[in-house]
Design a protein around this motif. Structure first.
Motif, PDB file in Angstrom:
ATOM      1  N   THR A  31       0.826  -1.202   0.000  1.00  0.00           N
ATOM      2  CA  THR A  31       0.000   0.000   0.000  1.00  0.00           C
ATOM      3  C   THR A  31       0.860   1.250   0.000  1.00  0.00           C
ATOM      4  OG1 THR A  31      -0.152  -0.005   2.399  1.00  0.00           O
ATOM      5  CG2 THR A  31      -1.914  -1.123   1.216  1.00  0.00           C
ATOM      6  N   GLY A  33       0.649   4.763   1.622  1.00  0.00           N
ATOM      7  CA  GLY A  33      -0.068   5.603   2.582  1.00  0.00           C
ATOM      8  C   GLY A  33      -1.435   5.009   2.876  1.00  0.00           C
ATOM      9  N   ARG A  34      -2.460   5.860   2.805  1.00  0.00           N
ATOM     10  CA  ARG A  34      -3.839   5.416   3.066  1.00  0.00           C
ATOM     11  C   ARG A  34      -4.450   4.673   1.887  1.00  0.00           C
ATOM     12  NH1 ARG A  34      -7.312  10.361   4.039  1.00  0.00           N
ATOM     13  NH2 ARG A  34      -6.075  11.101   2.309  1.00  0.00           N
ATOM     14  N   LEU A  35      -3.770   4.700   0.758  1.00  0.00           N
ATOM     15  CA  LEU A  35      -4.327   4.072  -0.443  1.00  0.00           C
ATOM     16  C   LEU A  35      -4.344   2.561  -0.305  1.00  0.00           C
ATOM     17  CD1 LEU A  35      -2.599   6.012  -3.361  1.00  0.00           C
ATOM     18  CD2 LEU A  35      -4.881   6.338  -2.448  1.00  0.00           C
ATOM     19  N   VAL A  36      -5.510   1.978  -0.405  1.00  0.00           N
ATOM     20  CA  VAL A  36      -5.637   0.526  -0.428  1.00  0.00           C
ATOM     21  C   VAL A  36      -6.090   0.125  -1.836  1.00  0.00           C
ATOM     22  CG1 VAL A  36      -6.801  -1.476   0.556  1.00  0.00           C
ATOM     23  CG2 VAL A  36      -6.124   0.424   2.036  1.00  0.00           C
ATOM     24  N   GLN A  38      -7.084   1.471  -5.692  1.00  0.00           N
ATOM     25  CA  GLN A  38      -6.766   2.575  -6.585  1.00  0.00           C
ATOM     26  C   GLN A  38      -6.942   2.139  -8.029  1.00  0.00           C
ATOM     27  OE1 GLN A  38      -2.183   2.973  -6.941  1.00  0.00           O
ATOM     28  NE2 GLN A  38      -2.551   2.258  -4.853  1.00  0.00           N
ATOM     29  N   ASP A  79      -1.588  11.749  -0.914  1.00  0.00           N
ATOM     30  CA  ASP A  79      -1.016  10.669  -0.106  1.00  0.00           C
ATOM     31  C   ASP A  79       0.395  10.285  -0.528  1.00  0.00           C
ATOM     32  OD1 ASP A  79      -3.166  10.272   1.671  1.00  0.00           O
ATOM     33  OD2 ASP A  79      -4.222   9.076   0.183  1.00  0.00           O
ATOM     34  N   THR A  80       0.675  10.355  -1.820  1.00  0.00           N
ATOM     35  CA  THR A  80       1.978   9.892  -2.308  1.00  0.00           C
ATOM     36  C   THR A  80       2.945  11.022  -2.628  1.00  0.00           C
ATOM     37  OG1 THR A  80       1.325   9.865  -4.638  1.00  0.00           O
ATOM     38  CG2 THR A  80       0.866   7.865  -3.343  1.00  0.00           C
ATOM     39  N   GLU A 121     -12.266   8.055   1.193  1.00  0.00           N
ATOM     40  CA  GLU A 121     -11.941   9.484   1.126  1.00  0.00           C
ATOM     41  C   GLU A 121     -12.362  10.133  -0.184  1.00  0.00           C
ATOM     42  OE1 GLU A 121      -8.413   7.056  -0.116  1.00  0.00           O
ATOM     43  OE2 GLU A 121      -9.687   7.049   1.654  1.00  0.00           O
TER      44      GLU A 121
END
Length: 138
Positions: A31, A33-36, A38, A79-80, A121
């Motif tokens: 993953t 950050g918060r990205l699960v 995408q 996030d990235t 989000e």
């Protein structure tokens, strides 16, 4: 050398693939950050346009041959921190699958009503607007 931003990070292209009232999402093995979940995405290679990179990454990660249809915008991802370009794509051929097990853990076709389950989000504004127009309200 791939196109780079001022910070030396390569630019990234994402494929927003819609088909039969759903959008394709992938879950990466690692993953960010918060990205699960995408969109299929990856680095823009030298001499490649973001649209071409989005189509190539879709094939490499999901096994789908897609055609770029519309540029949806670009931003620095919150996030990235990477510059990312979003391209709406349509399916030409293939069945979505985990084509790169090294990178992708799972693929899913999400309906409009499921988007918040996958990406709580929300999406980048122009992408969210596009999905709101092309995905049916179910």
């Amino acid at each position: 050398m791939a196109p780079q931003e001022a910070d030396g990070q390569p630019a990234v292209a994402a494929a927003v693939i819609t088909h039969e009232g759903r959008v394709l999402l992938i879950r990466r093995r690692v993953t960010e950050g918060r990205l699960v979940w995408q969109f299929p995405a990856g680095v823009v290679e030298p001499g490649e346009s973001p649209a071409d990179a989005a189509a190539r990454e879709a094939l490499e990660e999901t096994g789908l041959t897609v055609m770029a249809a519309q540029h949806l915008g670009e931003r620095v991802h919150p996030d990235t921190g990477r510059r990312i370009s979003y391209t709406a794509c349509s399916v030409v051929s293939g069945e979505a699958c985990v084509a790169s097990a090294r990178e992708v853990a799972e693929v899913a076709w999400a309906s409009r009503s499921q988007l918040a389950e996958y990406v709580p989000e929300g999406f980048y504004g122009p992408v969210q607007d596009f999905l709101g127009k092309v995905l049916p309200q179910i």
